[in-house]
Design a protein around this motif. Structure first.
Motif, PDB file in Angstrom:
ATOM      1  N   GLU A  24      78.124  35.627 -37.991  1.00 61.99           N
ATOM      2  CA  GLU A  24      77.558  34.407 -38.577  1.00 61.99           C
ATOM      3  C   GLU A  24      76.874  34.672 -39.921  1.00 61.99           C
ATOM      4  N   GLY A  72      80.010  27.968 -45.124  1.00 61.19           N
ATOM      5  CA  GLY A  72      79.618  27.110 -44.006  1.00 61.19           C
ATOM      6  C   GLY A  72      80.811  26.637 -43.206  1.00 61.19           C
ATOM      7  N   THR A 125      76.362  30.945 -40.821  1.00 58.28           N
ATOM      8  CA  THR A 125      75.132  30.162 -40.665  1.00 58.28           C
ATOM      9  C   THR A 125      74.004  30.664 -41.564  1.00 58.28           C
ATOM     10  N   SER A 166      69.629  29.787 -45.097  1.00 55.61           N
ATOM     11  CA  SER A 166      70.206  29.310 -43.859  1.00 55.61           C
ATOM     12  C   SER A 166      71.168  28.180 -44.190  1.00 55.61           C
ATOM     13  N   SER A 207      72.570  26.455 -41.567  1.00 55.35           N
ATOM     14  CA  SER A 207      72.616  25.586 -40.384  1.00 55.35           C
ATOM     15  C   SER A 207      71.548  24.515 -40.446  1.00 55.35           C
TER      16      SER A 207
END
Length: 161
Positions: A80, A111, A116, A159, A161
């Protein structure tokens, strides 16, 4: 200025190599000592053929030339996690949206591929740019380029996410 962002190919190696060799010395000279640049520039100012043909490295074309490049790769251990790779803007096209266009494309593509979080080893010069694009600084680091040669950088993360 209209920019076209596309995946780089082997045919772009010479143009990206010339872009890195021209831009990095000019853009980094105000933030690094000459003693650092004399050893690091020959190592960081070269296009990496495997990176340019990996499918996640991109070039931005405008005004009939490649004005920027950059990409990402997936971490070998953490699927990730992605790493920002070898981002550059033509020193004659700085502050014209080239870097923002490339990095925005990278964020979208990473993405979409399930990344993530992205990590960046930013130059001192690019730290404000990455911060403006949503990356947070985790502090200084040394990037080992070769035995006995390191390059001061800033570890940054974002990040997705």
């Amino acid at each position: 200025m209209e920019l076209l962002v596309r995946p780089s190919t082997a045919a772009d190696i010479a143009a990206v190599d010339a872009l890195l060799a021209r831009a990095y010395p000019k853009l980094l000279k105000h933030d690094y000592a000459p003693s650092v640049l004399v050893t690091a520039l020959p190592l960081i100012s070269r296009a990496q053929p495997a990176l340019l043909t990996c499918g996640t490295y991109y070039v931005a074309e405008g005004d009939g030339a490649i004005l920027g490049a950059g990409g990402w790769t997936r971490d070998r251990s953490l699927k990730e996690l992605g790493h920002i790779r070898h981002v550059v803007t033509d020193d004659r096209a700085v502050r014209r949206g080239v870097g923002r266009t490339i990095l925005s494309h990278i964020l979208i593509q990473a993405g979409a591929a399930g990344i993530t979080e992205l990590e960046c080893w930013s130059t001192y010069t690019a730290e404000p740019f990455y911060a403006a694009m949503g990356f947070r600084s985790e502090g200084p680091m040394e990037v080992a380029l070769q035995p006995g040669i390191s390059f001061p950088a800033i570890r940054m993360r974002q990040s997705l996410s």
